[in-house]
Design a protein around this motif. Sequence first.
Motif, PDB file in Angstrom:
ATOM      1  N   ALA A  16       0.827  -1.206   0.000  1.00 19.05           N
ATOM      2  CA  ALA A  16       0.000   0.000   0.000  1.00 19.05           C
ATOM      3  C   ALA A  16       0.861   1.254   0.000  1.00 19.05           C
ATOM      4  CB  ALA A  16      -0.924  -0.010   1.221  1.00 19.05           C
ATOM      5  N   GLN A  17       2.007   1.193   0.679  1.00 18.58           N
ATOM      6  CA  GLN A  17       2.892   2.346   0.757  1.00 18.58           C
ATOM      7  C   GLN A  17       3.454   2.703  -0.614  1.00 18.58           C
ATOM      8  OE1 GLN A  17       3.456   4.204   3.389  1.00 18.58           O
ATOM      9  NE2 GLN A  17       5.024   5.532   2.528  1.00 18.58           N
ATOM     10  N   LEU A  18       3.711   1.697  -1.451  1.00 23.04           N
ATOM     11  CA  LEU A  18       4.290   1.950  -2.766  1.00 23.04           C
ATOM     12  C   LEU A  18       3.344   2.720  -3.676  1.00 23.04           C
ATOM     13  CD1 LEU A  18       6.144  -1.409  -3.533  1.00 23.04           C
ATOM     14  CD2 LEU A  18       7.110   0.764  -2.781  1.00 23.04           C
ATOM     15  N   THR A  38      10.825  12.517   6.886  1.00 24.68           N
ATOM     16  CA  THR A  38      10.168  13.678   6.276  1.00 24.68           C
ATOM     17  C   THR A  38       8.795  13.870   6.909  1.00 24.68           C
ATOM     18  OG1 THR A  38       9.219  12.331   4.489  1.00 24.68           O
ATOM     19  CG2 THR A  38      11.354  13.351   4.080  1.00 24.68           C
ATOM     20  N   GLU A  39       8.341  15.088   6.950  1.00 27.94           N
ATOM     21  CA  GLU A  39       7.111  15.428   7.661  1.00 27.94           C
ATOM     22  C   GLU A  39       5.848  14.978   6.934  1.00 27.94           C
ATOM     23  OE1 GLU A  39       7.067  19.573   8.438  1.00 27.94           O
ATOM     24  OE2 GLU A  39       8.835  19.550   9.736  1.00 27.94           O
ATOM     25  N   HIS A  40       5.875  14.966   5.593  1.00 28.94           N
ATOM     26  CA  HIS A  40       4.634  14.785   4.846  1.00 28.94           C
ATOM     27  C   HIS A  40       4.481  13.395   4.236  1.00 28.94           C
ATOM     28  CE1 HIS A  40       4.150  19.073   5.354  1.00 28.94           C
ATOM     29  NE2 HIS A  40       5.327  19.292   4.776  1.00 28.94           N
ATOM     30  N   GLU A  41       5.355  12.466   4.590  1.00 30.18           N
ATOM     31  CA  GLU A  41       5.235  11.131   4.023  1.00 30.18           C
ATOM     32  C   GLU A  41       4.096  10.351   4.664  1.00 30.18           C
ATOM     33  OE1 GLU A  41       8.176   8.097   5.947  1.00 30.18           O
ATOM     34  OE2 GLU A  41       9.284   9.970   5.667  1.00 30.18           O
ATOM     35  N   GLN A  42       3.582   9.383   3.915  1.00 36.27           N
ATOM     36  CA  GLN A  42       2.580   8.485   4.472  1.00 36.27           C
ATOM     37  C   GLN A  42       3.300   7.552   5.443  1.00 36.27           C
ATOM     38  OE1 GLN A  42       0.174   6.414   1.597  1.00 36.27           O
ATOM     39  NE2 GLN A  42      -0.278   4.738   3.011  1.00 36.27           N
ATOM     40  N   LYS A  43       2.899   7.581   6.686  1.00 37.13           N
ATOM     41  CA  LYS A  43       3.652   6.899   7.728  1.00 37.13           C
ATOM     42  C   LYS A  43       3.336   5.411   7.800  1.00 37.13           C
ATOM     43  CE  LYS A  43       4.626   7.098  12.691  1.00 37.13           C
ATOM     44  NZ  LYS A  43       4.294   7.768  13.980  1.00 37.13           N
ATOM     45  N   LEU A  44       4.398   4.596   7.766  1.00 36.87           N
ATOM     46  CA  LEU A  44       4.248   3.177   8.052  1.00 36.87           C
ATOM     47  C   LEU A  44       4.042   2.989   9.553  1.00 36.87           C
ATOM     48  CD1 LEU A  44       7.094   1.635   5.863  1.00 36.87           C
ATOM     49  CD2 LEU A  44       4.658   1.260   5.544  1.00 36.87           C
ATOM     50  N   VAL A 103      19.860   2.955   4.041  1.00 35.01           N
ATOM     51  CA  VAL A 103      19.062   3.399   2.897  1.00 35.01           C
ATOM     52  C   VAL A 103      18.819   2.207   1.982  1.00 35.01           C
ATOM     53  CG1 VAL A 103      18.970   4.936   0.901  1.00 35.01           C
ATOM     54  CG2 VAL A 103      20.066   5.710   3.008  1.00 35.01           C
ATOM     55  N   THR A 104      17.566   2.048   1.546  1.00 30.70           N
ATOM     56  CA  THR A 104      17.223   1.005   0.575  1.00 30.70           C
ATOM     57  C   THR A 104      16.536   1.652  -0.631  1.00 30.70           C
ATOM     58  OG1 THR A 104      14.932   0.477   1.191  1.00 30.70           O
ATOM     59  CG2 THR A 104      16.689  -0.442   2.587  1.00 30.70           C
ATOM     60  N   ASN A 105      16.387   0.862  -1.694  1.00 30.65           N
ATOM     61  CA  ASN A 105      15.561   1.324  -2.803  1.00 30.65           C
ATOM     62  C   ASN A 105      14.106   0.937  -2.538  1.00 30.65           C
ATOM     63  OD1 ASN A 105      15.388  -1.415  -3.342  1.00 30.65           O
ATOM     64  ND2 ASN A 105      16.688  -1.351  -5.156  1.00 30.65           N
ATOM     65  N   TYR A 106      13.224   1.155  -3.511  1.00 33.15           N
ATOM     66  CA  TYR A 106      11.807   0.879  -3.303  1.00 33.15           C
ATOM     67  C   TYR A 106      11.499  -0.614  -3.255  1.00 33.15           C
ATOM     68  CZ  TYR A 106       9.282   5.312  -3.172  1.00 33.15           C
ATOM     69  OH  TYR A 106       8.750   6.511  -2.780  1.00 33.15           O
TER      70      TYR A 106
END
Length: 210
Positions: free
Chosen positions: A71-73, A91-97, A126-129
């Motif tokens: 769902a996050q993707l 980041t402030e505006h990301e959809q939070k897991l 750091v990872t990719n998507y």
Amino acid sequence: MAKKKSKRGFTLVELIVVLVILAILAALLIPALTGYIDKARKSQVVAETRMLTQAVQTEMSTLYASNEYAAQLNAITNTFTAAAKNGIPVTEHEQKLENLADRYNAIVKLSEVPSLAKGTGSFFAVTNYNCQLKWVVYKDGKGYYGVYCQANGSVSAYSEKELTGYERWYSDYIGKIVCEKNADSNDPYKSQWVPLIVYNNLGVEGYDLP
């Protein structure tokens, strides 16, 4: 009647000569000993960074297979946080897991790295998507750092004199695992995670930007 043999002590000159010899030996041995200790500590940091890298990748693979991540993707964002020590996304505006702190704690427990369990060490990753690990930067809390770079497959160790930009450039990322949409890019104008940029920001010698 037998004469008693007189006991002769060291003269001042002899004592001075002994002290000079000891000083010379110390001057020769201390640099060699210091180099040995530095090498041993770097080897330990490399081992701990490898343990941490495996733990992060294991937990991220589990997350990638979850419905929550799928769902996050679908969210429109270039960066989102997968785990955070303080439970706060980068980041402030990301959809939070959900369960950011729990996921971080699971990684620390799985890694079995003593400094992270005690809270004296820290790291970011750091990872990719696709949740494929690109970077792990680890601080052992004793003056040494470990860096895993997927692009060249290396795990390197540095002293605090050799790596100076950890807190300066990545303070917002410390204690977090972040998924970056452009983490795979080799274009420094599209991604801040190109090896040249990361090593330069960390202050590693030989990675000067043109």
